[in-house]
Design a protein around this motif. Structure first.
Motif, PDB file in Angstrom:
ATOM      1  N   ARG A  10      51.443 -17.126  -7.910  1.00 43.56           N
ATOM      2  CA  ARG A  10      51.075 -16.142  -6.891  1.00 43.56           C
ATOM      3  C   ARG A  10      49.690 -16.441  -6.327  1.00 43.56           C
ATOM      4  NH1 ARG A  10      53.715 -12.257 -10.286  1.00 43.56           N
ATOM      5  NH2 ARG A  10      51.744 -11.765 -11.294  1.00 43.56           N
ATOM      6  N   LEU A  11      48.769 -16.844  -7.216  1.00 41.94           N
ATOM      7  CA  LEU A  11      47.423 -17.160  -6.767  1.00 41.94           C
ATOM      8  C   LEU A  11      47.450 -18.330  -5.798  1.00 41.94           C
ATOM      9  CD1 LEU A  11      44.359 -16.874  -6.869  1.00 41.94           C
ATOM     10  CD2 LEU A  11      44.352 -18.325  -8.920  1.00 41.94           C
ATOM     11  N   MET A  12      48.134 -19.409  -6.171  1.00 45.97           N
ATOM     12  CA  MET A  12      48.210 -20.572  -5.304  1.00 45.97           C
ATOM     13  C   MET A  12      48.946 -20.229  -4.014  1.00 45.97           C
ATOM     14  SD  MET A  12      46.513 -22.917  -6.713  1.00 45.97           S
ATOM     15  CE  MET A  12      46.971 -24.240  -5.603  1.00 45.97           C
ATOM     16  N   GLY A  13      50.009 -19.445  -4.147  1.00 47.11           N
ATOM     17  CA  GLY A  13      50.758 -19.058  -2.955  1.00 47.11           C
ATOM     18  C   GLY A  13      49.907 -18.268  -1.979  1.00 47.11           C
ATOM     19  N   ALA A  14      49.076 -17.370  -2.514  1.00 40.36           N
ATOM     20  CA  ALA A  14      48.215 -16.573  -1.655  1.00 40.36           C
ATOM     21  C   ALA A  14      47.211 -17.448  -0.915  1.00 40.36           C
ATOM     22  CB  ALA A  14      47.482 -15.523  -2.485  1.00 40.36           C
ATOM     23  N   LEU A  15      46.693 -18.459  -1.593  1.00 40.67           N
ATOM     24  CA  LEU A  15      45.724 -19.346  -0.966  1.00 40.67           C
ATOM     25  C   LEU A  15      46.333 -20.133   0.189  1.00 40.67           C
ATOM     26  CD1 LEU A  15      43.867 -20.702  -4.141  1.00 40.67           C
ATOM     27  CD2 LEU A  15      42.966 -19.125  -2.438  1.00 40.67           C
ATOM     28  N   VAL A  16      47.502 -20.719  -0.061  1.00 39.64           N
ATOM     29  CA  VAL A  16      48.090 -21.545   0.998  1.00 39.64           C
ATOM     30  C   VAL A  16      48.656 -20.701   2.125  1.00 39.64           C
ATOM     31  CG1 VAL A  16      48.578 -23.409  -0.596  1.00 39.64           C
ATOM     32  CG2 VAL A  16      50.342 -21.721  -0.169  1.00 39.64           C
ATOM     33  N   LEU A  17      49.090 -19.478   1.834  1.00 37.00           N
ATOM     34  CA  LEU A  17      49.650 -18.656   2.895  1.00 37.00           C
ATOM     35  C   LEU A  17      48.598 -18.160   3.874  1.00 37.00           C
ATOM     36  CD1 LEU A  17      52.366 -16.654   1.001  1.00 37.00           C
ATOM     37  CD2 LEU A  17      52.706 -18.250   2.869  1.00 37.00           C
ATOM     38  N   PHE A  18      47.327 -18.292   3.485  1.00 35.59           N
ATOM     39  CA  PHE A  18      46.271 -17.916   4.424  1.00 35.59           C
ATOM     40  C   PHE A  18      46.412 -18.651   5.746  1.00 35.59           C
ATOM     41  CE2 PHE A  18      42.087 -18.787   6.275  1.00 35.59           C
ATOM     42  CZ  PHE A  18      41.639 -17.497   6.500  1.00 35.59           C
ATOM     43  N   PHE A  19      46.822 -19.924   5.663  1.00 40.19           N
ATOM     44  CA  PHE A  19      46.977 -20.675   6.909  1.00 40.19           C
ATOM     45  C   PHE A  19      48.428 -20.891   7.287  1.00 40.19           C
ATOM     46  CE2 PHE A  19      47.956 -24.268   4.282  1.00 40.19           C
ATOM     47  CZ  PHE A  19      48.643 -25.148   5.088  1.00 40.19           C
ATOM     48  N   LEU A  20      49.366 -20.737   6.354  1.00 40.10           N
ATOM     49  CA  LEU A  20      50.769 -20.968   6.689  1.00 40.10           C
ATOM     50  C   LEU A  20      51.365 -19.816   7.477  1.00 40.10           C
ATOM     51  CD1 LEU A  20      52.322 -22.579   3.495  1.00 40.10           C
ATOM     52  CD2 LEU A  20      51.964 -23.656   5.709  1.00 40.10           C
ATOM     53  N   SER A  21      50.961 -18.587   7.161  1.00 42.13           N
ATOM     54  CA  SER A  21      51.584 -17.439   7.815  1.00 42.13           C
ATOM     55  C   SER A  21      50.789 -17.034   9.044  1.00 42.13           C
ATOM     56  CB  SER A  21      51.690 -16.262   6.841  1.00 42.13           C
ATOM     57  OG  SER A  21      50.418 -15.913   6.352  1.00 42.13           O
ATOM     58  N   GLN A 269      68.325 -18.566  -4.221  1.00 44.91           N
ATOM     59  CA  GLN A 269      67.890 -17.190  -4.387  1.00 44.91           C
ATOM     60  C   GLN A 269      66.419 -17.057  -3.995  1.00 44.91           C
ATOM     61  OE1 GLN A 269      69.049 -17.077  -8.669  1.00 44.91           O
ATOM     62  NE2 GLN A 269      70.298 -15.300  -8.138  1.00 44.91           N
ATOM     63  N   ILE A 270      65.987 -15.821  -3.772  1.00 38.85           N
ATOM     64  CA  ILE A 270      64.584 -15.525  -3.478  1.00 38.85           C
ATOM     65  C   ILE A 270      64.050 -14.626  -4.594  1.00 38.85           C
ATOM     66  CG2 ILE A 270      62.976 -14.421  -1.881  1.00 38.85           C
ATOM     67  CD1 ILE A 270      64.891 -15.112   0.394  1.00 38.85           C
ATOM     68  N   SER A 271      62.926 -15.010  -5.171  1.00 39.76           N
ATOM     69  CA  SER A 271      62.356 -14.269  -6.295  1.00 39.76           C
ATOM     70  C   SER A 271      61.527 -13.076  -5.820  1.00 39.76           C
ATOM     71  CB  SER A 271      61.472 -15.191  -7.129  1.00 39.76           C
ATOM     72  OG  SER A 271      60.703 -14.439  -8.064  1.00 39.76           O
ATOM     73  N   PRO A 272      61.567 -11.970  -6.579  1.00 36.66           N
ATOM     74  CA  PRO A 272      60.718 -10.812  -6.248  1.00 36.66           C
ATOM     75  C   PRO A 272      59.240 -11.030  -6.538  1.00 36.66           C
ATOM     76  CG  PRO A 272      62.604 -10.155  -7.600  1.00 36.66           C
ATOM     77  CD  PRO A 272      62.519 -11.650  -7.651  1.00 36.66           C
ATOM     78  N   GLU A 273      58.844 -12.224  -6.974  1.00 38.06           N
ATOM     79  CA  GLU A 273      57.415 -12.441  -7.203  1.00 38.06           C
ATOM     80  C   GLU A 273      56.632 -12.276  -5.906  1.00 38.06           C
ATOM     81  OE1 GLU A 273      55.720 -16.560  -7.883  1.00 38.06           O
ATOM     82  OE2 GLU A 273      57.849 -17.026  -7.983  1.00 38.06           O
ATOM     83  N   GLY A 274      57.326 -12.260  -4.788  1.00 35.13           N
ATOM     84  CA  GLY A 274      56.664 -11.991  -3.517  1.00 35.13           C
ATOM     85  C   GLY A 274      56.064 -10.599  -3.419  1.00 35.13           C
TER      86      GLY A 274
END
Length: 464
Positions: A10-21, A269-274
């Motif tokens: 989640r931490l890494m995902g949050a960092l990269v989504l800063f510019f991906l989304s 599948q899509i995980s609820p970790e989102g």
């Protein structure tokens, strides 16, 4: 998986989504300069793979894919009369009554969420292209996964809206004034992306988590796309290759295990970790399971309930009910968890694609080619798991009768999942026959008014 692993992701995902989304609506957004961030994210294999993880995590929060009240699953279910609106929500009622307007905010969220997903895929593709910091294996895997998700998203856009803008890069000046492209061109991109993805991604699942794309996921979508294009032979070929992968996939006998995390039936599948750590339930379960009379805005339609055969185990296991003094509400019970606040130990994932659909694709493709006996065998796999008597093949069984059976099994097997019923009725020309009050102009959703205002090159669908 252990909680610490999810926290790291989640931490890494949050960092990269800063510019991906990008902020919604997509076609309006002037994307900020992200060169420094992009260079950092794609500087080595590990961070690039976490960027891809961020895309998958974001799917849980993107309207069209999330499973909530702005998703394909929900809005398509309203359009197909799978649901009856039980709370007064005018914008939901508009979908159910086929009285959509271009200003409908749920429709805008659906459209914008899809284009934001496409933006993330385009950003990934640009980030890995000719990137000497990444290994060939990583570049190919991430390119293949991004192409698959882009193709998947365009599949839904063109089937819901018809002609849509083809956005294949992240440059705002190239995207903001895009006109709509013919469906033939959209399908050309879909097929090209899928063909390339099939050659790039692996046959297995990283970490045995079925939340990532593999080759069989791609082949399964190719089977569906060719079915929609009425290329029956190709649809049969691709679905057969997926069904032959028995080392990875099988239909569980227990229907209550189908929608568990990493179910052997799951292709993707899509995980609820989102959720970000607070909750571990799916949005589908949270929206649809009715634990009180007002817990969900919809119930399953009486038409669907009456249509299910006596003795069908799918009714016993996948349809729940809540009785009050005045009424009995039925609801989808494929997911069993309505609310869970542990934030770890995810036991249910949102199902996107699964093996049962491939049997039904092949059954239809075989029927269309006159391979009735083989089609009956595929249908019986689905019927027998549902506790129904197998069909008995004989030469008097007509193609029309078999196609009716295919559509019935698709209805009962895939209800509440990814708008299958709505798209099935449309592609087979049965929508106006089955759905009361539906006009031809209602077969496509309107291009959102907010997008038309911003882009003078966009045109509206007929009737809106």
């Amino acid at each position: 998986m252990k909680k610490s692993i999810y926290q790291y992701k989640r931490l890494m995902g949050a960092l990269v989504l800063f510019f991906l989304s990008a902020c919604e609506p997509f076609l309006e957004v002037d994307v900020p300069n992200d060169r420094i961030t992009g260079e950092t994210v794609f500087s080595d294999d590990a961070t690039a793979r976490e960027a891809m993880n961020g895309v998958y995590i974001q799917l849980f929060n993107t309207a069209f894919a999330a499973g909530g009240n702005q998703s394909v699953s929900f809005l398509g279910g309203l359009s197909a009369a799978t649901y009856t609106v039980t709370n007064t929500v005018p914008e939901m009622e508009a979908f159910a009554a086929h009285q959509l307007e271009a200003t409908n905010s749920l429709n805008l969220a659906l459209w914008s969420g899809a284009y934001n997903t496409i933006y993330m895929c385009n950003d990934m593709l640009e980030g890995v292209a000719n990137n000497s910091n990444l290994s060939l294996e990583t570049r190919e895997a991430l390119e293949g996964e991004s192409r698959f998700i882009r193709a998947f998203t365009y599949f839904y856009l063109t089937n819901l809206y018809g002609e849509v803008p083809l956005v294949t890069q992240t440059t705002y000046t190239n995207n903001a004034l895009k006109a709509r492209s013919p469906q033939t061109e959209v399908y050309e991109l879909i097929l090209d992306d899928l063909d390339q993805a099939a050659a790039l991604v692996d046959t297995g699942y990283p970490d045995n988590e079925r939340t990532r794309t593999n080759r069989f996921t791609v082949l399964a979508l190719l089977a569906r796309v060719h079915l929609y294009l009425e290329d029956w032979e190709q649809a049969e070929t691709y679905s057969s290759e997926v069904l032959a992968a028995t080392h990875l996939y099988e239909l569980p006998d227990d229907l209550n295990t189908v929608f568990l995390a990493n179910s052997p039936e799951a292709l993707w599948q899509i995980s609820p970790e989102g959720w970000g750590g607070s909750f571990s339930h799916t949005r589908d379960g949270n929206l649809l399971i009715r634990i009180t009379p007002t817990a969900s805005p919809v119930s399953l339609s009486e038409t669907l309930i009456a249509h299910v055969e006596a003795g069908d185990l799918r009714r016993d296991n996948w349809i729940g009910s809540l009785a009050t003094s005045n009424e009995t509400y039925h609801y989808p019970y494929k997911y069993k968890i309505q609310y869970e606040a542990t934030g770890a130990n995810y036991t249910e994932y949102s199902m996107v694609m699964r093996l049962a659909e491939q049997y039904l694709i092949r059954a239809e493709a075989r029927t269309r080619q006159g391979k009735q006996e083989a089609a009956v065998a595929d249908l019986n796999v689905i019927r027998e798991r549902a506790g129904l008597e197998p069909l008995v093949y004989n030469q008097a069984l007509t193609q029309e009768q078999l196609l009716d059976e295919v559509m019935q099994q698709r209805y009962h097997e895939l209800f509440s999942e990814w708008g299958h019923r709505w798209l099935d009725l449309k592609r087979t020309g049965r929508a106006q026959e089955v759905l009361e009050g539906l006009q031809e102009i209602d077969l496509l959703y309107p291009i959102p008014e907010a997008e038309l205002v911003k882009n003078p090159n966009l045109t509206q669908n007929a009737g809106y």
